[in-house]
Write an enzyme that holds these catalytic residues in place. Structure first.
Site, mmCIF file in Angstrom:
data_model
loop_
_atom_site.group_PDB
_atom_site.id
_atom_site.type_symbol
_atom_site.label_atom_id
_atom_site.label_comp_id
_atom_site.label_asym_id
_atom_site.label_seq_id
_atom_site.Cartn_x
_atom_site.Cartn_y
_atom_site.Cartn_z
ATOM 1 C CD GLU A 72 59.789 48.558 37.277
ATOM 2 O OE1 GLU A 72 57.940 47.200 37.629
ATOM 3 O OE2 GLU A 72 59.954 48.486 36.126
ATOM 4 C CG ASP A 73 64.084 45.883 37.014
ATOM 5 O OD1 ASP A 73 62.708 46.674 35.562
ATOM 6 O OD2 ASP A 73 64.445 46.172 36.498
#
Ligand code: MN
Length: 715
Positions: free
Chosen positions: A76-77
């Protein structure tokens, strides 16, 4: 923050076969990938996944879960990809991380729809592998623990979502510890004043009673010893949130809640549980209806324990739970306790009946909001247990009815149920089921789900099925309503009303059948007066005009009428434009069940279903209209009435109005009905959105120290 070797040691302490190498690589990978990213707290970002992994070790989860916990935010990051994770850590870890990533993508958005969509994704992901849920819960727990670093507007949303979705999910899989902590933090965030006020009261009581918990523990230990049962006794105050819930549920003030202490007796085996129970019951007065045997009939999440309430030592009302050490482990750790550190075994969520049921609701619901509402219902609440005639056990939420039971057995049984025998006796379908009832559902092929059922069923499954049927049979409802309206209008003018007369005017309304005309009137596309004029063209226009005019003048006067036309009330089941007003006796709010009464000269009066004023219409069923709140009823302001007793001390009225204002309530009218040296009695009208809003305000008032009595005044 846990250091790398500490984490590995922790996992190895309960799982000697843990994949040490993979754990080390995952720890380093997460640190490297998140690199210099910072959390809002100012901590390095990688501290978050490491804390999440630490929480997971408390539940002794397998290394696959711990590794997935370490990596849960990398895709996700950071620039990490699912493929890369699959290559480095295997397909199971990759699949879990993939599920969590998809969730995170939607989570950033805030509307209810997104929340529903998010929940749907979570459900699908955990039906593949329940570990997705375990990691998600640990993730949420750490985020809640660090919630105070977040921006204000984000905090309330996260806390609300936690209370609505994650805490019930934790409960569902039996993770009591996580559930309680999530609830406490969310409660403190959402109802700060109530939290502080309850905590202050608890502190006060503790000082007053010079802490009686240890004394009660000592006495119970002595009782067990004398009875020859080996036992460990522990005790605690109930948490502020569970006290708040109880205040809301029982509609009680803090003073009325006497059992704010709970004690736990842990014994060696099942036999000793009942022995211990016998000792408690023979020594202390039992509080009626508080005894529950979750050992012979465990909760669906696996929870086992005996519960009872007694007037215990020190003459105090207390709650006692009795269980073995093994039960205790399972009760606190839930699903995790069953397959702790089982390496390499995939735990498919589809094996859990409740996940299956949520997925079924998902298929029936017409939109995400409805799904969310129904599943929330499904997840909440304590259970009652009932038996089929064959002796199969069915667990249902408290307040379930035979209709809920029928739908729990099978949708077909639900759709065709006409009656029920409870313990051999015929009972109404709206009867509330009790623990241990034996239920035999009577069915008929000619039966259809009744919209009435929606008023008393409590399970999401039943609600979804009934609503689906109602949607598809809306036309039928319009037809019936239209016919009623036409008949009433014709008879009111002393004109004959019959189907034959309508056949001739079908073309006027582009209708192909008389039913079509009824439906159009019922739906409000055509008014009853249009039809009357078509059937009796010679009926004097002027007379009709006059009737309408006097009718309107008598009922409202011009201004009110204009207002009600430009701002139609959000109520379903009425013809648009029909004169309608809220009855002054019961002040119904969205959330109350309502009924319409056709009054003479004043249009339709909306009452709440339990209003005493309805009694006088009981012999005139033709006046009753089946109505319900429209979907956006709580977009507008409604007036709720409460009565309360306030202590007469400096500033208490100010405290009161501040408290109401802080809960976004607006005092529309305040009336002091009695005043003495020590107290005021007041009636207050508050502008609120709906019933829940009013209930929240009442609950907050209850926890305020200047209020000694408060209740809704709706009679
Ligand atoms: Mn996270």
């Amino acid at each position: 923050m846990l250091r790398q070797y500490e984490l590995v040691d922790l996992v190895k302490s309960y799982d000697t076969d843990a994949d040490e190498d993979a754990l080390n690589r995952a720890y380093v990978y997460a640190m490297k990938k998140h690199g210099a990213q910072l959390r809002t707290s100012g901590d390095p970002y990688y501290s978050h996944p490491i804390e999440v992994a630490g929480i997971l070790t408390k539940f002794k989860l397998d290394s696959t879960s711990i590794i997935a916990g370490l990596l849960h935010d990398t895709v996700e990051d950071t620039d990490a990809t699912v493929e890369e994770i699959k290559e480095l850590f295997g397909s199971q870890v990759a699949q879990i991380v993939d599920g969590l990533t998809k969730l995170a993508m939607i989570e950033l958005k805030s509307k209810d729809t997104k929340q529903a969509e998010n929940f749907r994704k979570l459900l699908l992901a955990m039906s593949e592998d329940i570990r997705v849920l375990l990691i998600k819960l640990a993730d949420r727990l750490h985020n809640m623990r660090t919630l105070h670093f977040c921006a204000d507007e984000k905090r309330a949303r996260i806390a609300k979502e936690t209370l609505d979705i994650y805490a019930p999910l934790a409960e569902r899989i039996g993770m009591q510890e996580i559930k309680s902590e999530l609830e406490e933090i969310a409660f403190r965030e959402l109802h700060k004043e109530a939290y502080e006020s309850i905590t202050a009261r608890l502190n006060f009581l503790r000082e007053q009673g010079s802490n009686i918990v240890p004394a009660i523990i000592k006495q119970l230990e002595k009782d067990m010893e004398e009875g020859g049962v080996r036992a460990t006794v522990s005790g605690r105050e109930k948490s502020p949130y569970s006290i708040w819930r109880k205040m809301q549920k029982k509609n009680a003030s803090f003073e009325q809640l006497s059992d704010i202490m709970a004690f736990r007796i842990i014994v060696d085996d099942v036999g000793s549980c009942y022995q211990a129970l016998g000792i408690v019951h023979s020594k202390y007065h039992m509080v009626p209806r508080r005894f529950k045997d979750y050992i012979s009939t465990p909760k669906p999440n696996g929870y086992k324990s005996l519960h009872t309430g007694v007037i215990g030592p020190e003459n105090t009302r207390i709650e006692i739970q009795i269980r073995t050490q093994e039960m205790h482990e399972v009760n606190e750790k839930g699903v995790a306790a069953h397959w702790a550190y089982k390496q390499g075994e995939k735990v498919v969520g589809k094996n859990f009946r409740w996940i299956q049921e949520l997925l079924e609701i998902l298929e029936e619901a017409s939109n995400p909001e409805e799904f969310l509402e129904n599943t929330k219902l499904e997840m909440y609440n304590d259970q009652v247990f009932c038996f089929t005639p064959k002796g199969d056990l069915i667990g249902l939420p408290v307040n379930s009815t035979p209709v809920d039971f029928a739908y729990a057995v099978h949708s077909k049984v639900g759709n065709t149920c006409v009656g029920v025998k409870i313990n051999g006796e015929i009972k109404p379908l709206r009867t509330i089921l009790q623990n241990g009832d034996q239920i035999e559902i009577l069915t008929s092929k000619a039966q259809h789900p009744s919209p009435e059922w929606d008023r008393f069923v409590v399970t999401g499954k039943a609600k979804a099925a009934i609503r689906r049927y109602v949607r598809s049979s809306k036309r039928e409802q319009f037809v019936t309503l239209g016919e009623q309206m036409l008949e009433r209008t014709f008879k009111g003018e002393n004109l004959e009303f019959n189907e034959k007369g309508l056949v001739g005017i079908l073309p006027n309304f582009e209708a192909t059948s008389v039913e079509d005309i009824y439906a159009k009137v019922g739906e409000g596309l055509v008014t009853a007066w249009d039809v009357l004029r078509a059937v009796y063209p010679s009926y004097k226009q002027s007379k009709i005009g006059k009737v309408v005019k006097t009718f309107a003048a008598k009922s409202f006067g011009k201004t009110t009428k204009r207002k009600s036309k430009s701002e139609p009330l959000q109520i379903k089941g009425l013809i648009p434009g029909m004169a309608v007003h809220f009855a002054g006796c019961c002040h119904p709010l969205p959330g109350d069940r309502i009924v319409g009464i056709v009054t003479t000269g004043k249009g339709v009066a909306v009452h709440s279903i339990d209003c005493k004023a309805l009694e006088k219409y009981s012999l005139e069923p033709e006046r009753w209209l089946d109505i319900s709140w429209g979907d956006d009823a709580n977009d507008r302001v409604h007036v709720g009435r409460i009565k309360l007793i306030l202590s007469n001390e400096p500033g208490s009225l100010g405290d009161l109005s501040n408290l109401i204002a802080r809960h976004e309530g607006n005092i529309a009218n305040l009336n002091i009905t009695n005043r003495t040296l020590s107290y005021f009695e007041l009636i207050i009208d508050i502008e609120v959105r709906d019933l829940k809003h009013l209930t929240d305000i009442i609950t907050s008032l209850k926890s305020s120290k200047v209020v000694s009595y408060v209740a809704r005044a709706n009679q």
